[in-house]
Every structure is written in structure tokens, then in C-alpha cells.
Write an enzyme that holds these catalytic residues in place. Structure first.
Site, PDB file in Angstrom:
ATOM      1  N   TYR A   1     -32.074  11.898  48.008  1.00 34.29           N
ATOM      2  CA  TYR A   1     -30.789  11.360  48.492  1.00 34.29           C
ATOM      3  C   TYR A   1     -30.953   9.895  48.911  1.00 34.29           C
ATOM      4  CZ  TYR A   1     -27.040  10.053  51.594  1.00 34.29           C
ATOM      5  OH  TYR A   1     -26.034   9.336  52.192  1.00 34.29           O
TER       6      TYR A   1
ATOM      7  N   SER B   1     -23.758   3.429  60.263  1.00 34.59           N
ATOM      8  CA  SER B   1     -22.912   4.116  59.286  1.00 34.59           C
ATOM      9  C   SER B   1     -21.896   5.008  59.987  1.00 34.59           C
ATOM     10  CB  SER B   1     -23.799   4.975  58.379  1.00 34.59           C
ATOM     11  OG  SER B   1     -22.998   5.845  57.603  1.00 34.59           O
TER      12      SER B   1
ATOM     13  N   GLN C   1     -20.056   0.235  60.557  1.00 28.26           N
ATOM     14  CA  GLN C   1     -19.600   0.373  59.162  1.00 28.26           C
ATOM     15  C   GLN C   1     -18.490   1.411  59.149  1.00 28.26           C
ATOM     16  OE1 GLN C   1     -20.444   3.409  57.118  1.00 28.26           O
ATOM     17  NE2 GLN C   1     -18.961   2.609  55.631  1.00 28.26           N
TER      18      GLN C   1
ATOM     19  N   TYR D   1     -15.704   3.763  56.935  1.00 26.77           N
ATOM     20  CA  TYR D   1     -15.002   4.301  55.770  1.00 26.77           C
ATOM     21  C   TYR D   1     -13.574   4.566  56.210  1.00 26.77           C
ATOM     22  CZ  TYR D   1     -19.268   5.094  53.046  1.00 26.77           C
ATOM     23  OH  TYR D   1     -20.425   4.924  52.325  1.00 26.77           O
TER      24      TYR D   1
ATOM     25  N   THR E   1     -16.290  -0.582  54.146  1.00 25.40           N
ATOM     26  CA  THR E   1     -16.857  -0.375  52.809  1.00 25.40           C
ATOM     27  C   THR E   1     -15.725  -0.171  51.817  1.00 25.40           C
ATOM     28  OG1 THR E   1     -18.849   0.522  53.768  1.00 25.40           O
ATOM     29  CG2 THR E   1     -18.414   1.122  51.477  1.00 25.40           C
TER      30      THR E   1
ATOM     31  N   ARG F   1     -24.738  10.608  41.744  1.00 27.66           N
ATOM     32  CA  ARG F   1     -26.197  10.521  41.918  1.00 27.66           C
ATOM     33  C   ARG F   1     -26.785  11.831  41.412  1.00 27.66           C
ATOM     34  NH1 ARG F   1     -24.554   8.394  47.814  1.00 27.66           N
ATOM     35  NH2 ARG F   1     -23.314   6.663  47.043  1.00 27.66           N
TER      36      ARG F   1
ATOM     37  N   LYS G   1     -17.382  -4.963  52.745  1.00 29.04           N
ATOM     38  CA  LYS G   1     -18.712  -4.654  52.211  1.00 29.04           C
ATOM     39  C   LYS G   1     -18.544  -4.010  50.844  1.00 29.04           C
ATOM     40  CE  LYS G   1     -22.749  -1.712  53.284  1.00 29.04           C
ATOM     41  NZ  LYS G   1     -22.770  -0.780  52.170  1.00 29.04           N
TER      42      LYS G   1
ATOM     43  N   HIS H   1     -23.770  -1.307  46.987  1.00 28.68           N
ATOM     44  CA  HIS H   1     -24.032  -0.049  47.692  1.00 28.68           C
ATOM     45  C   HIS H   1     -25.435   0.470  47.341  1.00 28.68           C
ATOM     46  CE1 HIS H   1     -21.438   3.067  49.876  1.00 28.68           C
ATOM     47  NE2 HIS H   1     -22.641   3.596  49.896  1.00 28.68           N
TER      48      HIS H   1
ATOM     49  N   ASP I   1     -26.864  -7.515  50.349  1.00 31.50           N
ATOM     50  CA  ASP I   1     -27.845  -6.430  50.417  1.00 31.50           C
ATOM     51  C   ASP I   1     -28.098  -5.912  49.015  1.00 31.50           C
ATOM     52  OD1 ASP I   1     -26.096  -4.326  49.651  1.00 31.50           O
ATOM     53  OD2 ASP I   1     -25.610  -3.832  51.711  1.00 31.50           O
ATOM     54  N   GLY I   2     -29.223  -5.199  48.860  1.00 35.33           N
ATOM     55  CA  GLY I   2     -29.550  -4.613  47.565  1.00 35.33           C
ATOM     56  C   GLY I   2     -30.871  -5.114  47.031  1.00 35.33           C
ATOM     57  N   GLY I   3     -31.911  -4.266  47.131  1.00 36.10           N
ATOM     58  CA  GLY I   3     -33.186  -4.580  46.495  1.00 36.10           C
ATOM     59  C   GLY I   3     -34.094  -5.511  47.276  1.00 36.10           C
TER      60      GLY I   3
ATOM     61  N   ARG J   1     -36.970  -6.353  49.361  1.00 32.09           N
ATOM     62  CA  ARG J   1     -38.178  -5.605  49.716  1.00 32.09           C
ATOM     63  C   ARG J   1     -39.303  -6.489  50.236  1.00 32.09           C
ATOM     64  NH1 ARG J   1     -34.700  -2.659  49.282  1.00 32.09           N
ATOM     65  NH2 ARG J   1     -34.399  -0.879  47.881  1.00 32.09           N
TER      66      ARG J   1
ATOM     67  N   GLY K   1     -31.506  -1.669  53.356  1.00 32.93           N
ATOM     68  CA  GLY K   1     -31.088  -0.272  53.339  1.00 32.93           C
ATOM     69  C   GLY K   1     -32.292   0.642  53.375  1.00 32.93           C
TER      70      GLY K   1
HETATM   71  C1  FNR Z   1     -26.409   3.702  51.879  1.00 26.19           C
HETATM   72  N1  FNR Z   1     -25.392   2.757  51.930  1.00 26.19           N
HETATM   73  C2  FNR Z   1     -24.287   2.990  52.719  1.00 26.19           C
HETATM   74  N2  FNR Z   1     -23.286   2.071  52.780  1.00 26.19           N
HETATM   75  C3  FNR Z   1     -22.206   2.283  53.554  1.00 26.19           C
HETATM   76  O1  FNR Z   1     -21.325   1.437  53.584  1.00 26.19           O
HETATM   77  N3  FNR Z   1     -22.109   3.426  54.300  1.00 26.19           N
HETATM   78  C4  FNR Z   1     -23.053   4.386  54.301  1.00 26.19           C
HETATM   79  O2  FNR Z   1     -22.935   5.400  54.984  1.00 26.19           O
HETATM   80  C5  FNR Z   1     -24.179   4.186  53.460  1.00 26.19           C
HETATM   81  N4  FNR Z   1     -25.160   5.136  53.370  1.00 26.19           N
HETATM   82  C6  FNR Z   1     -26.261   4.909  52.610  1.00 26.19           C
HETATM   83  C7  FNR Z   1     -27.260   5.869  52.548  1.00 26.19           C
HETATM   84  C8  FNR Z   1     -28.416   5.621  51.827  1.00 26.19           C
HETATM   85  C9  FNR Z   1     -29.484   6.660  51.803  1.00 26.19           C
HETATM   86  C10 FNR Z   1     -28.572   4.406  51.120  1.00 26.19           C
HETATM   87  C11 FNR Z   1     -29.830   4.105  50.346  1.00 26.19           C
HETATM   88  C12 FNR Z   1     -27.579   3.469  51.143  1.00 26.19           C
HETATM   89  C13 FNR Z   1     -25.546   1.451  51.244  1.00 26.19           C
HETATM   90  C14 FNR Z   1     -26.282   0.475  52.142  1.00 26.19           C
HETATM   91  O3  FNR Z   1     -25.470   0.063  53.215  1.00 26.19           O
HETATM   92  C15 FNR Z   1     -26.720  -0.790  51.394  1.00 26.19           C
HETATM   93  O4  FNR Z   1     -25.622  -1.312  50.696  1.00 26.19           O
HETATM   94  C16 FNR Z   1     -27.868  -0.549  50.426  1.00 26.19           C
HETATM   95  O5  FNR Z   1     -28.726   0.476  50.879  1.00 26.19           O
HETATM   96  C17 FNR Z   1     -28.689  -1.826  50.261  1.00 26.19           C
HETATM   97  O6  FNR Z   1     -29.617  -1.701  49.256  1.00 26.19           O
HETATM   98  P1  FNR Z   1     -31.171  -1.346  49.471  1.00 26.19           P
HETATM   99  O7  FNR Z   1     -31.715  -2.280  50.549  1.00 26.19           O
HETATM  100  O8  FNR Z   1     -31.238   0.088  49.870  1.00 26.19           O
HETATM  101  O9  FNR Z   1     -31.716  -1.621  48.118  1.00 26.19           O
END
Ligand code: FNR
Length: 355
Positions: free
Chosen positions: A26, A108, A130, A132, A158, A167, A236, A260, A281-283, A285, A304
Site C-alpha cells: 500500500y 492526512s 491535508q 479531502y 487535494t 493500485r 495539492k 500524488h 513532491d514526488g520521488g 530521495r 512522502g
Molecule cells: C500518499 N499521498 C497522500 N496525499 C494526500 O493528499 N492525502 C493522503 O492521505 C495521502 N496518502 C498517501 C499515502 C501513501 C502511502 C503515499 C505513498 C502517498 C501522496 C503524498 O502526499 C505525496 O504526494 C507523495 O507521497 C509524494 O511522493 P513520494 O515522496 O512518496 O515519492
């Protein structure tokens, strides 16, 4: 002696060993074929850094302002749901580590700790909420009110999740929360994602989103949210200039370029490739990833999964300090004493430099 973890990839490998498979899947998964998931990290390697030398880097300042708050480094904790699957203290542990690092944490809506619990663990630390937007607007506004009352400093709404991305591992695993956990910000079992049944053979979370989250959202709902809170509102999940413009027209206070974590629409570009003057955000590391994002115009980045890997093994503090050390070293080796010195001239794509 405990194993020495020296980079985020080490934390990820260890998390894979210690977490139950359905939990790791997950946390780790992207949508569909996971093309964007691979590209989010690969995009950073497509850029080379061009350092300056002999610039007295004995003092390097990493501090930056995000939404009017000064933080110690341009690396923040992004919203990831259900953190108590990684560690019994979940979000409250992340809040303590984030405060100790002097940076900010986005909580979250789908946390397994309440808005108020996280505030008391964070002390006077910087928190953002954050959001929803649920079909039930009163419920949505009650989350906003609670965040306001608990002293959260912004709402990150978001906008990329009218439905949950597919997924595949979560479908295979029929993903649900373990029975001892729930999304504690909600009263009923249905909304807390803790019903014993009703999720069929699908990813339970995909069913939850289809039931509870509003797919009719459009820009007027962002204006509605702005009207209903005194907090800054950041959207976001924006990937296009047209939408960034809409966001500005509708009075938002910031834009988080995000796909996301590649968990929604597969086939979209890596976030680094669509970046402008915003948050990303995203990747991310490595410290050099942060430096590249800043050089391309980001004000700060959010982590994340690396935070989840930290929660699962040895601690979020270790991951945040690792990122700080790596960024500090990268800035020093690039000849930058402050973030003001990090600019577009620091970075080039190899295809434009090899000729
Ligand atoms: C998320 N992300 C996310 N975004 C959001 O707006 N609400 C949420 O509840 C969640 N939950 C969530 C769970 C998990 C397990 C992951 C991996 C991601 C997205 C998160 O905020 C973010 O955009 C990404 O995780 C950033 O990318 P990296 O750093 O994981 O590559």
C-alpha cells in the site's frame, strides 16, 4: 549492532523486510503500470548539477519561509495516510520528529491519529492539514474547524482524487486497515474505514473513496473553501499551467505540484518535469534531488514514502536529518551558502550540455 542505514533507499529495503506485505505494498504502490512511479525518481537523474568552486562554504544556511513560517530546511513532511500501520505511534511520532527537525508536517485527513493528538505531540511545531472534500460538506468543514482550533497553519486541499487510482497490489491484497486501526478523525465505522465488511473484492480504499469523496468538485468548491476558512489554502495535485492559473484566479495561497506520488493517473509526467515557482513532491530521495528541485524553482519539497520508511525502521528523525545532511553537503559542494544562491544556472539537462 543495528544495521547502518546510509540513504533513503536503505530505509526502503529495510521497511520492505519489516512491514507486513499488504502494508508495504500500500505504501509503495503507484497506479496501474507504475510508469509515472518510475519516472518520478528517474527525472532527477536527467539533470546534472554544475557546481561553483572556491566560494567559502564553511557556513551554509538551509532555512526558508513556507507560507509565512520560517523552517530550518526546504524539506517538509507530506501527507501520507494511515501511519500507524508503520509504527504503533504513527502520525504522533512523525509529528515529534518533524518538530525536532524544525520543519513542517502535513497531516492526512486519513490519519490514524486525530488532529488534536497530533497537535499535542507536535507541541508548538508547524502543522498543516491535508483535506479531502467529502460529499458531506458539514463533515468537511468540521475537519477544517478542528485544524483551525488546533493551530494548524494552512489547508492543503487535494484535487487529484475524484476517485482513487488503480493500485494493482491493493486490489490483489484486497487492502483494508488492520482491524485494530481506524481513520480516527471520523465518528462512524464507514467513514473511519473500519467497517468489518462492504469492500467486496476490491481495494477497500478505492471503495471507500467512491462512497465518501465528492467527484463533482470543481474550481467553485475551492472558492467555497477559501470563503470558509481564514487559513491559507494550497491546492495539492496541480500539473498544468492552465490549472495553476485557475488556482490563482480562485484566490489560492499556494500550489503544490504533485502527482500524488504517482498513485492516481499513470502516464503523467514526473513532477520535476512540470515544476515552476511552487512546492513539489514526488520521488525526492536524496539531498541532490532537493537541490535540483530548488534550482528549477521549487520553494520547498515534501517527502512522502521516505517518512514511512523512517517510521517503520529507526525513526523519522533519522530520515529528516539524513536529508538535511545530504542537502547541506550538496549545497556546499555546489558552492551555495544559502538558498538564495540556488538558481537555474546550477542545473542543466545533459542533452543540452554534451554538444
Ligand atoms: C500518499 N499521498 C497522500 N496525499 C494526500 O493528499 N492525502 C493522503 O492521505 C495521502 N496518502 C498517501 C499515502 C501513501 C502511502 C503515499 C505513498 C502517498 C501522496 C503524498 O502526499 C505525496 O504526494 C507523495 O507521497 C509524494 O511522493 P513520494 O515522496 O512518496 O515519492
Amino acid at each position: 549492532m543495528s544495521e547502518k542505514l546510509v540513504c533513503v533507499a536503505d530505509y526502503e529495503s529495510m521497511a520492505k523486510r519489516v512491514l507486513p506485505k499488504a502494508v508495504f505494498d500500500y505504501y509503495c504502490s503507484g497506479a496501474d503500470q507504475q510508469e509515472t512511479l518510475a519516472d518520478n525518481t528517474a527525472a532527477f537523474s536527467r539533470w546534472h548539477l554544475f557546481p561553483r568552486v572556491l566560494r567559502d562554504v564553511s557556513r551554509v544556511d538551509l532555512s526558508v519561509s513556507v507560507l509565512g513560517q520560517r523552517i530550518s530546511m526546504p524539506v517538509c513532511v507530506g501527507a501520507t495516510a494511515m501511519q500507524r500501520m508503520a509504527h504503533p505511534d504513527g502520525e504522533t511520532a512523525t509529528a515529534r520528529a518533524t518538530r525536532a527537525a524544525g520543519t513542517g508536517m502535513m497531516l492526512s485527513s486519513w490519519a490514524t491519529s486525530t488532529i488534536e493528538e497530533v497537535r499535542s505531540s507536535a507541541g508548538d511545531g508547524l502543522l498543516w492539514m491535508q483535506l479531502y472534500i467529502y460529499k458531506d460538506r458539514d463533515l468537511t468543514l468540521s475537519l477544517v474547524r478542528r485544524a483551525e482550533e488546533a493551530g494548524y497553519k494552512a489547508i492543503f486541499v487535494t484535487v487529484d482524487t475524484p476517485y482513487l487510482g488503480k493500485r494493482r497490489d491493493d486490489v490483489r491484497n484486497r487492502f483494508k486497515l488492520p482491524p485494530h486501526l481506524k481513520m480516527t478523525n471520523f465518528g462512524s465505522a464507514e467513514l473511519a474505514f473500519s467497517s468489518a465488511e462492504g469492500y467486496g473484492e476490491d481495494s477497500g480504499l478505492a471503495v471507500y473513496v467512491a462512497q465518501a469523496i465528492d467527484p463533482t468538485l470543481c474550481w467553485e468548491h475551492i472558492a467555497w473553501l477559501k470563503k470558509n476558512t481564514h487559513l491559507p489554502v494550497v491546492v495539492k495535485g496541480v500539473l498544468r499551467a492552465e490549472d495553476a492559473l485557475e488556482a490563482l484566479i480562485h484566490g489560492v495561497d499556494g500550489i503544490l505540484v504533485s502527482n500524488h506520488g504517482a498513485r492516481q493517473l499513470d502516464g503523467v509526467p514526473a513532477t520535476l518535469d512540470v515544476l515552476s515557482e511552487v512546492y513539489l513532491d514526488g520521488g525526492v530521495r536524496r539531498g541532490t534531488d532537493v537541490l535540483k528541485a530548488l534550482a528549477l524553482g521549487a520553494t520547498a519539497v515534501f517527502l512522502g514514502r521516505p517518512v514511512l520508511w523512517g517510521l517503520a525502521c529507526q525513526g523519522v528523525s533519522d530520515v529528516l536529518e539524513l536529508m538535511r545532511d545530504e542537502l547541506h553537503l550538496a549545497m556546499s559542494l555546489a558552492g551555495c551558502c544559502s538558498l538564495a544562491e540556488v538558481n537555474r544556472s546550477l542545473i542543466r539537462r545533459p542533452e543540452f550540455t554534451s554538444r
